[in-house]
Enzyme design. Structure first.
Site, short mmCIF file in Angstrom:
data_model
loop_
_atom_site.label_atom_id
_atom_site.label_comp_id
_atom_site.label_asym_id
_atom_site.label_seq_id
_atom_site.Cartn_x
_atom_site.Cartn_y
_atom_site.Cartn_z
N ASN A 25 4.84 -9.46 -3.27
CA ASN A 25 6.04 -8.79 -2.75
C ASN A 25 5.91 -8.50 -1.27
O ASN A 25 4.80 -8.22 -0.78
CB ASN A 25 6.23 -7.42 -3.43
CG ASN A 25 6.51 -7.53 -4.91
OD1 ASN A 25 7.10 -8.50 -5.38
ND2 ASN A 25 6.07 -6.53 -5.65
N ASP A 27 6.43 -5.60 0.98
CA ASP A 27 6.60 -4.15 0.83
C ASP A 27 7.38 -3.61 2.01
O ASP A 27 7.01 -3.82 3.17
CB ASP A 27 5.23 -3.46 0.74
CG ASP A 27 4.53 -3.70 -0.58
OD1 ASP A 27 5.15 -4.31 -1.48
OD2 ASP A 27 3.38 -3.27 -0.73
N ASN A 57 -2.00 -8.40 -4.02
CA ASN A 57 -2.93 -7.35 -3.62
C ASN A 57 -4.28 -7.53 -4.31
O ASN A 57 -5.35 -7.39 -3.70
CB ASN A 57 -2.40 -5.96 -3.99
CG ASN A 57 -1.12 -5.59 -3.26
OD1 ASN A 57 -0.73 -6.24 -2.30
ND2 ASN A 57 -0.45 -4.55 -3.73
N THR A 232 -8.38 4.14 -15.01
CA THR A 232 -8.58 4.61 -13.64
C THR A 232 -8.02 6.04 -13.54
O THR A 232 -6.98 6.35 -14.12
CB THR A 232 -7.89 3.69 -12.62
OG1 THR A 232 -6.49 3.61 -12.93
CG2 THR A 232 -8.48 2.29 -12.66
N GLY A 237 -12.22 8.95 -10.16
CA GLY A 237 -13.04 7.82 -10.57
C GLY A 237 -12.42 7.03 -11.71
O GLY A 237 -11.22 6.72 -11.69
N ASP A 265 -4.77 -1.70 -7.29
CA ASP A 265 -4.91 -3.16 -7.17
C ASP A 265 -6.25 -3.52 -6.55
O ASP A 265 -6.90 -4.50 -6.97
CB ASP A 265 -3.78 -3.74 -6.33
CG ASP A 265 -2.42 -3.49 -6.96
OD1 ASP A 265 -2.36 -3.42 -8.21
OD2 ASP A 265 -1.44 -3.35 -6.22
N GLY A 300 -0.73 1.00 3.71
CA GLY A 300 -0.41 -0.33 3.22
C GLY A 300 -1.19 -0.68 1.97
O GLY A 300 -2.01 0.09 1.46
#
Ligand code: RIB
Length: 320
Positions: A25, A27, A57, A232, A237, A265, A300
């Protein structure tokens, strides 16, 4: 802890090969004082355009932060958004021979980022809806030591990606954005990577009705369907859960948060890269946690992915 590596293909090289099948994509990002409510207009900062998309990503992360030989199978349109993405991918060393150019706009993500670094994202899939695993893509996937996918492309593409891998090669699914998964997707997953919300969604009624359930309980519910789960936990962590093993809690890495976009990602791409070079799942999650933490210190998605040397230096300072 006696954990065995997630089975990798026999003869996996020291720096393994990762095939990422997924979205790319452009962004379009605005910093906002807070995220708008429904029906509300608020003023934000200057517009930024940067390379993103969960698949792209993760591919950039696998190559740049993970040091893996990485190929992306995806689709881009005929527009300048595609050029932004191709520059970023090739700059990170990602092979783009699996990226088709199609007659649809490059996927676009509209992103707002609040001062605490949290984001809200809406994706217009565009070309991502036209990703296919055709014969050339199948060959790219079949050459990989780990195959990684997410859910910003059609589900039949996810299934086709998993089925194109060589026997014994792990299929890692990052189930983001959250959506219901049909049986054929579940069947092929070797490692499921989810955040707590996605874990609760996928754990079914037991998880969804009790979203405050502990990550280890959610992971246990998911282990009924897949052999390994990584949950995640943002700054806290990650949790690694495998059938027949004790859970492993990977501690968070304290950093100053600027922008969380794409941190998950970065985690997934580095996890796949580490698995591809033969690391066990817990160690892969430790390195991935460090990489994800470094990514939130910059603006970003792909632009924030750290280099391999930075990841390894920081990893060497984290116990465990
Ligand atoms: O995970 C972050 C990504 O989600 C962004 O880069 C955006 O493109 C959306 O796909």
């Amino acid at each position: 802890m006696g954990e065995q590596p997630v089975s990798t293909a026999a003869g996996a090289p020291a720096s393994g090969r990762v095939a990422v099948v997924g979205s790319a994509n452009l962004d379009v990002v605005v910093d906002v004082p807070r995220h708008p409510r429904g029906g509300e207009t608020i003023l934000g900062g200057d517009l930024r355009r940067s390379p993103g998309g969960k698949g792209a990503n993760q591919a950039v992360a696998a190559a740049r932060a993970g040091g893996a030989d990485t190929v992306l199978v995806g689709a881009l349109g005929p527009d300048d958004g595609a050029e932004v993405l191709l520059r970023s991918l090739t700059g990170a060393g990602v092979r783009t021979d699996g990226v088709r150019r199609v007659a649809a706009a490059t996927g676009t993500a509209l992103i707002t980022v609040s001062p605490d670094g949290e984001n809200a994202i809406v994706v217009a899939p565009g070309a991502n809806a036209r990703v296919v695993v055709d014969e050339p893509a199948r060959e790219l996937v079949a050459a990989a030591d780990v195959v990684l996918a997410q859910l910003e492309v059609p589900l039949d593409v996810v299934v086709a990606a998993a089925r194109a891998r060589r026997p014994g090669v792990p299929f890692v699914l990052n189930a983001a954005p959250s959506r219901e998964l049909p049986a054929p997707v579940w069947q092929d997953v070797d490692v499921l990577v989810v955040n707590e919300h996605e874990a609760a969604d996928l754990a079914g009624p037991d998880g969804a009705t009790q979203p405050e359930r502990a990550p280890s309980e959610l992971a246990r519910l998911l282990l009924a369907r897949v052999p390994a789960v990584v949950v995640t936990l943002g700054g806290d962590g990650a949790l690694v859960a495998r059938r027949g093993h004790d859970d492993v809690r990977v501690p968070g890495v304290r950093v100053d948060v600027v922008d969380t976009t794409g941190a998950g990602d970065t985690f997934c791409g580095v996890l796949a890269a580490e698995l591809a070079r033969g690391a066990d799942l817990a160690e892969a999650a430790r390195v991935a946690t460090v990489a994800g933490a470094l990514a939130v210190t910059r603006h970003g998605a792909q632009d924030a992915v750290p280099g391999r040397a930075e990841v390894l230096t920081r990893r060497s300072r984290v116990p465990g």
